[in-house]
Design a protein around this motif. Structure first.
Motif, short mmCIF file in Angstrom:
data_model
loop_
_atom_site.label_atom_id
_atom_site.label_comp_id
_atom_site.label_asym_id
_atom_site.label_seq_id
_atom_site.Cartn_x
_atom_site.Cartn_y
_atom_site.Cartn_z
N LYS A 86 10.81 23.28 -19.35
CA LYS A 86 10.04 22.29 -18.65
C LYS A 86 8.95 22.81 -17.74
CE LYS A 86 13.62 18.71 -18.43
NZ LYS A 86 14.75 17.93 -17.34
N SER A 100 5.58 22.31 -13.34
CA SER A 100 6.97 21.86 -13.93
C SER A 100 6.60 20.38 -14.30
CB SER A 100 8.09 21.67 -12.78
OG SER A 100 8.17 23.10 -12.27
N TYR A 101 7.54 20.14 -15.40
CA TYR A 101 7.27 18.55 -15.78
C TYR A 101 8.38 18.02 -15.88
CZ TYR A 101 2.77 20.57 -17.29
OH TYR A 101 1.48 21.23 -17.16
N ASP A 102 8.70 16.60 -16.16
CA ASP A 102 9.99 15.94 -15.96
C ASP A 102 10.43 15.59 -17.59
OD1 ASP A 102 8.13 14.27 -16.91
OD2 ASP A 102 8.68 12.48 -15.35
N GLU A 112 11.17 17.95 -21.39
CA GLU A 112 10.79 19.15 -22.36
C GLU A 112 9.39 19.61 -23.10
OE1 GLU A 112 15.83 20.02 -23.30
OE2 GLU A 112 14.49 18.85 -24.76
#
Length: 258
Positions: free
Chosen positions: A47, A53-55, A57
């Motif tokens: 992620k 950073s992302y919430d 994949e």
């Protein structure tokens, strides 16, 4: 080096047989008539990218190259797609999306029809791209020309191995062999439902309706997307019943451990 697709391998099986596959960024890219139409990755849990950073994949799913001028039209018709955070020109369908199977089916259908809104030519191919879009209006690609209207009984009689049937390529054949479906005659006698039970028992990731569509079509000598709506509904309900049973078994095991 990219590893062979496990969870998403069935999507590749649904692409036109004359596609070209290449390795790309740890995944695979797919070309049709020299046009990049699809990129797939399987990197579970990833992620992060360059400090961001992302919430969700970001490298686990299907990416559909679409020229920016077509984004609005495509996103309106397929609102479940999003711009990929790293490669925003590509529209992303996450593998863990609730309706991934049906959404992937609808998008692959557009690729099979050679919808000019999808895909991107490498630099220097712009002229050919325009030519392809003009020709698309004149050619009805909804019915693949490579397959004749041979009756299913005749096709099954003349076929010698699983891959002689429609929708069954090398990857699907390997999955079926691993599940104990080793011969064409065995597959025909047991039918698609028992075959799917075996496939799901060996690998739960095989439990998706499009796999069932493919097996039904193989027995009917039809492409997976040409089987009847009644057959599709039956396949979806059957696959859901298998998932429900698997969930029930899992819950019972958890209670025993507790």
């Amino acid at each position: 080096m990219a590893k062979e697709l496990l969870q998403l391998g069935w999507v590749e099986e649904l692409l036109p047989k004359d596609h070209i596959r290449k390795r790309m960024f740890g995944g695979f890219s797919y070309y049709l008539d020299e046009k990049l139409i699809l990129v797939m990755f399987e990197s579970v849990g990833n992620k992060d990218y360059r400090g961001e950073s992302y919430d969700f994949e970001i490298w686990n799913g299907c990416m559909f190259p679409v020229e920016r001028e077509h984004h609005a039209v495509v996103l309106k018709k397929f609102p479940f797609l999003i711009n990929h955070p790293v490669l925003p020109k590509w529209l992303y369908l996450m593998a863990d999306h609730d309706d991934f199977d049906s959404n992937a089916e609808s998008l692959v259908r557009e690729l099979r029809r050679k919808n000019p809104l999808f895909g991107s030519y490498p630099k220097g191919r712009a002229q050919k791209s325009k030519k392809s879009e003009r020709s698309f209006e004149k050619i009805d690609t909804r019915r693949p020309r490579m397959f004749g209207d041979v009756p299913a009984e005749e096709k099954l009689k003349n076929a010698q191995r699983l891959t002689d049937l429609k929708n069954i390529g090398p990857e699907t054949e390997r999955a079926m062999l691993k599940a104990g479906v080793k011969t064409l005659d065995q597959f025909v006698k047991m039918g698609w439902e028992k075959a799917m039970i075996r496939l799901c028992k060996v690998n739960p990731k095989n439990n998706h309706s499009l796999f069932a569509y493919a097996l039904i079509g193989a027995l009917q000598n039809k492409m997976w997307n040409q089987i009847s709506e009644a057959d599709k509904k039956q396949a979806r309900e059957f696959m859901k019943s298998l998932r429900d049973k698997a969930t029930l078994r899992s819950n019972k095991k958890s209670k025993k451990k507790g």
